[in-house]
Design an enzyme around this catalytic site. Structure first.
Site, PDB file in Angstrom:
ATOM      1  N   GLY A 197       0.824  -1.193   0.000  1.00 52.31           N
ATOM      2  CA  GLY A 197       0.000   0.000   0.000  1.00 52.31           C
ATOM      3  C   GLY A 197       0.861   1.247   0.000  1.00 52.31           C
ATOM      4  O   GLY A 197       2.029   1.217   0.376  1.00 52.31           O
ATOM      5  N   CYS A 198       0.266   2.371  -0.415  1.00 52.62           N
ATOM      6  CA  CYS A 198       1.047   3.609  -0.466  1.00 52.62           C
ATOM      7  C   CYS A 198       1.408   4.101   0.930  1.00 52.62           C
ATOM      8  O   CYS A 198       2.564   4.468   1.191  1.00 52.62           O
ATOM      9  CB  CYS A 198       0.304   4.689  -1.243  1.00 52.62           C
ATOM     10  SG  CYS A 198      -1.335   5.117  -0.598  1.00 52.62           S
ATOM     11  N   TRP A 199       0.445   4.097   1.867  1.00 52.10           N
ATOM     12  CA  TRP A 199       0.721   4.625   3.197  1.00 52.10           C
ATOM     13  C   TRP A 199       1.767   3.808   3.959  1.00 52.10           C
ATOM     14  O   TRP A 199       2.651   4.386   4.591  1.00 52.10           O
ATOM     15  CB  TRP A 199      -0.569   4.701   4.021  1.00 52.10           C
ATOM     16  CG  TRP A 199      -1.294   5.994   3.853  1.00 52.10           C
ATOM     17  CD1 TRP A 199      -2.498   6.213   3.246  1.00 52.10           C
ATOM     18  CD2 TRP A 199      -0.861   7.283   4.299  1.00 52.10           C
ATOM     19  NE1 TRP A 199      -2.838   7.537   3.279  1.00 52.10           N
ATOM     20  CE2 TRP A 199      -1.852   8.218   3.926  1.00 52.10           C
ATOM     21  CE3 TRP A 199       0.267   7.740   4.971  1.00 52.10           C
ATOM     22  CZ2 TRP A 199      -1.748   9.585   4.211  1.00 52.10           C
ATOM     23  CZ3 TRP A 199       0.370   9.092   5.259  1.00 52.10           C
ATOM     24  CH2 TRP A 199      -0.625   9.994   4.886  1.00 52.10           C
ATOM     25  N   TYR A 241       7.308  10.615  -1.507  1.00 47.60           N
ATOM     26  CA  TYR A 241       7.194   9.765  -2.703  1.00 47.60           C
ATOM     27  C   TYR A 241       5.850   9.996  -3.374  1.00 47.60           C
ATOM     28  O   TYR A 241       4.978  10.677  -2.825  1.00 47.60           O
ATOM     29  CB  TYR A 241       7.389   8.285  -2.365  1.00 47.60           C
ATOM     30  CG  TYR A 241       6.566   7.732  -1.214  1.00 47.60           C
ATOM     31  CD1 TYR A 241       5.555   6.816  -1.419  1.00 47.60           C
ATOM     32  CD2 TYR A 241       6.842   8.104   0.103  1.00 47.60           C
ATOM     33  CE1 TYR A 241       4.827   6.273  -0.370  1.00 47.60           C
ATOM     34  CE2 TYR A 241       6.120   7.572   1.164  1.00 47.60           C
ATOM     35  CZ  TYR A 241       5.125   6.664   0.917  1.00 47.60           C
ATOM     36  OH  TYR A 241       4.399   6.138   1.976  1.00 47.60           O
TER      37      TYR A 241
END
Length: 310
Positions: free
Chosen positions: A115-117, A287
């Site tokens: 996941g991004c987080w 990012y």
């Protein structure tokens, strides 16, 4: 050999980004469900079973269904959903996790895209826990901000419809049960769930994730130089890495700590800020939530898997 790649969910946010990144590649053949058959499960099954690698850009239940439709032992899978990130039999698609992870991804049949987080906090915390500078039961807090594309199609449509009236800063996850907590805990090697406080900003993509550390209660308080060195050493010489570690500097502010700075790239840059007198540190990752946070990570994992096929 030209590998056949099927993006299941290619018309969603992540799927479109992955397809764009792969569009001009000569080493792969992108296969798709014909437009007139897009709603047919049988058509998806045909593509899934014809692919060398299937990339799933779907909600969790749909991703599980896609995996169940694969009837051979040759189609390999990269799942961009949350469905399999802590599941047995799936390799976590974060090559920088340790020195063996890139090879594990290259050889895997099933890869769970991160996941991004969680990626930024995992990148910051895992080296410190592994080095013994932070105990596994350290009370971790994570906060930050991401572009509204991180909320998927519904949030994108909502923000774009509101335009200038959309909220500039919107806290969410107020139930304190964010869906990425299990993966963050597991791959940062933590013994307890972090407290996670995410926010959305009125910009399309990009993110900053921050981990503040109150170190004063530790039996041995690590200095800032030790924290920075442990993180830098963890990523030094990793061939699969797209991570950069910024120099340890005493700064009041930095133009590099800007969510959109690495949009359109696969770069993640890690920062360590400290006040040794106060026994405090602030770890920051910058990012693109659709780059290293999603589609870029998927393509990075795809390239590792294709390398193993060559």
């Amino acid at each position: 050999m030209t590998a056949k790649i099927f993006i299941d969910g290619e018309h969603g946010t992540t799927g479109l980004q992955i397809r764009s990144r792969l569009a001009d590649r000569k080493d792969i053949e992108l296969i798709s469900v014909p437009t007139e058959r897009r709603k047919e499960k049988a058509a998806r099954a045909e593509c899934l079973n014809a692919a060398d690698i299937a990339i799933l850009c779907l909600p969790d239940d749909a991703a599980r269904e896609s995996v169940s439709l694969i009837e051979n032992d040759t189609t390999r899978v990269i799942d961009a959903s949350t469905a399999h990130r802590v599941a047995d039999g799936w390799v976590y698609g974060f090559p920088e996790l340790d020195r063996q992870q890139g090879r594990a991804i290259a050889e895997a049949r099933r890869v769970a895209n991160p996941g991004c987080w969680p990626q930024g906090p995992i990148a910051l915390l895992r080296p410190l826990v592994s080095a013994g500078l932070l105990p596994a039961d350290f009370p971790v807090t994570v906060n930050g901000i991401t572009g509204y594309s991180g909320g998927g199609r519904t949030m994108i449509e909502d923000y774009e419809a509101k335009g200038e009236d959309a909220p500039e800063f919107l806290l969410y996850g107020l139930s304190l049960s964010h869906k990425h907590l299990p993966e963050l805990r597991q791959y940062a090697n933590l013994a307890r769930d972090p407290l996670m406080q995410p926010a959305v900003g009125n910009f399309a993509q990009g993110m900053v994730a921050a981990v503040p550390l109150q170190l004063g209660h530790l039996d041995r308080v690590p200095k800032g130089e030790e924290l920075h060195a442990a993180i830098a050493d963890h990523y030094a010489g990793l061939e699969e890495s797209v991570l950069e570690v910024a120099p340890l500097e005493a700064l009041e502010r930095s133009p590099e700590i800007e969510p959109e700075r690495y949009n359109g790239t696969n770069t993640m840059r890690l920062h360590v800020f400290v006040n040794d007198t106060r026994a405090q540190a602030l770890l920051i990752a910058v990012y693109d939530n659709l780059g290293k946070g999603a589609s870029g990570a998927a393509v990075q994992n795809l390239d590792l898997m294709l390398g193993d096929m060559a």
